[in-house]
Design a protein around this motif. Structure first.
Motif, PDB file in Angstrom:
ATOM      1  N   LEU A   1       0.815  -1.216   0.000  1.00 56.12           N
ATOM      2  CA  LEU A   1       0.000   0.000   0.000  1.00 56.12           C
ATOM      3  C   LEU A   1       0.850   1.269   0.000  1.00 56.12           C
TER       4      LEU A   1
ATOM      5  N   THR B   1       0.929   3.927  -3.086  1.00 52.86           N
ATOM      6  CA  THR B   1       0.674   5.343  -2.846  1.00 52.86           C
ATOM      7  C   THR B   1       1.790   6.206  -3.426  1.00 52.86           C
TER       8      THR B   1
ATOM      9  N   ASN C   1      -4.955   8.462  -9.942  1.00 52.12           N
ATOM     10  CA  ASN C   1      -5.448   8.388  -8.566  1.00 52.12           C
ATOM     11  C   ASN C   1      -6.623   7.431  -8.439  1.00 52.12           C
TER      12      ASN C   1
ATOM     13  N   TYR D   1      -6.157  -0.214  -3.921  1.00 48.75           N
ATOM     14  CA  TYR D   1      -6.159  -0.286  -2.464  1.00 48.75           C
ATOM     15  C   TYR D   1      -7.164  -1.336  -1.979  1.00 48.75           C
TER      16      TYR D   1
ATOM     17  N   ALA E   1      -5.315   3.930  -8.363  1.00 48.23           N
ATOM     18  CA  ALA E   1      -4.699   3.672  -7.056  1.00 48.23           C
ATOM     19  C   ALA E   1      -5.764   3.321  -6.016  1.00 48.23           C
ATOM     20  N   ASN E   2      -6.875   4.060  -5.990  1.00 45.10           N
ATOM     21  CA  ASN E   2      -7.940   3.780  -5.031  1.00 45.10           C
ATOM     22  C   ASN E   2      -8.552   2.406  -5.253  1.00 45.10           C
TER      23      ASN E   2
ATOM     24  N   ALA F   1       1.387   8.604  -6.664  1.00 45.98           N
ATOM     25  CA  ALA F   1       1.645  10.020  -6.396  1.00 45.98           C
ATOM     26  C   ALA F   1       2.717  10.550  -7.331  1.00 45.98           C
TER      27      ALA F   1
END
Length: 340
Positions: free
Chosen positions: A258, A262, A318, A325, A321-322, A266
């Motif tokens: 994780l 991130t 982004n 997760y 990425a979510n 980013a």
């Protein structure tokens, strides 16, 4: 069966709500990006008509007025913005001032080159940085750790354009291993270029663009690995007789995934920003190169188009990425559902 149907219906409604909210956030982001970019461009001290006319301005006042009327520079900024929005809703992003071609066509051509460059740099930075960080974290204060950490600190602090110029001087000029720039050999059309030639032209700028990301990801991953390897969880695992490989696969990788994801996602915005410098150094025909040319010539339609494309690019990164997760750690997904 009725309970199963109710669960399916509830899941479908949640998915529909999720996609609608995601789409609305994207629309709000694009509107905000377009307004801010348009306001900043109009606040710039450069006169677009003078920039279009060039340094040796030999045009008369009537000709300059005609140029301003042709490109709509004589209208108020608010009116020009809504005219641009109206055309964009119909698939017309305007005409580029410097390229004299539709902005959408230029973006489609250059976005492919930039995405290929940024994608390769992004993947390289993630793989190399993640692997180097694990090595440094597993063997702290070793010769390999000190060497890699020193290299990463230097690379993280070095400007992209400086690294590009140094690599270009060494590997392209002195050694002749790579071409001086461009996305493919000069004199060939895109349909005449082979993938081997594209990759040969892509290797050096992609490595240069990945440099800063490799350093940051390596250092951050190293600290996380050291923290986990010194935790009670790993101590208990060693007491149970688990080998180093088992500890890495069962405990380490999941707990550092994780933070690594991130950092990696980013880094997307940094990749896009760094590509502007890398494309300039290597004369790479991408969006970054177009940004510099359009900014110097106050090509407002092209600047606005690139701003929207970059906003979409960062938003999609982004969003992915979510989603990842929730796949890697289902507790995040369950926590979000309980919150709703």
């Amino acid at each position: 069966m009725s309970a199963q149907k109710a669960n399916i219906k509830e899941l479908t409604m949640k998915q529909a709500k999720f996609w609608i909210e995601t789409f609305l956030r994207l629309i709000l982001l694009l509107v905000a990006a377009s307004i801010i970019t348009f306001a900043l461009v109009n606040a710039a001290p450069i006169d677009p008509v003078a920039a279009y006319a060039g340094g040796e301005n030999t045009f008369s006042k009537e000709q300059l007025a005609s140029i301003a009327a042709h490109w709509g520079f004589d209208k108020p900024p608010v009116e020009r913005y809504f005219m641009w929005i109206g055309g964009l809703l119909h698939g017309d992003g305007g005409i580029s001032v410097i390229y004299q071609r539709p902005v959408v066509q230029i973006l489609c051509e250059r976005a492919g080159n930039s995405l290929l460059l940024m994608g390769c740099a992004w993947v390289l930075s993630g793989i190399i940085g993640f692997a180097a960080g694990i090595v440094c974290g597993l063997y702290p204060r070793s010769i390999a750790d000190k060497l890699l950490k020193g290299i990463c600190i230097v690379l993280s602090a070095a400007p992209t354009f400086w690294v590009g110029l140094v690599c270009l001087s060494i590997f392209a000029v002195a050694l002749g291993w790579f071409p001086l720039g461009h996305a493919y050999p000069v004199g060939l059309t895109p349909d005449q270029v082979t993938w081997g030639q594209r990759i040969h032209h892509l290797i050096l700028p992609a490595l240069v663009l990945a440099v800063s990301g490799i350093g940051n990801i390596t250092l951050q991953t190293r600290e996380k690995v050291i923290e986990i390897m010194q935790s009670d969880m790993v101590t208990f695992a060693k007491a149970r007789g688990e080998t180093t490989r088992q500890i890495i696969t069962r405990h380490l990788l999941r707990n550092i995934s994780l933070p690594a994801i991130t950092l990696q996602f980013a880094y997307i915005s940094e990749v896009f920003g760094g590509s502007v410098l890398a494309e300039q150094v290597f004369a790479y025909p991408g969006l970054g190169n177009a940004v510099v040319q359009s900014a110097l010539s106050m090509d407002i339609p092209l600047l606005l188009g690139v701003a929207l494309v970059s906003a979409v690019f960062v938003f999609v990164g982004n969003f992915i990425a979510n989603v990842l997760y929730g796949i890697i750690d289902p507790r995040i997904k369950r926590g979000a559902e309980l919150h709703d």
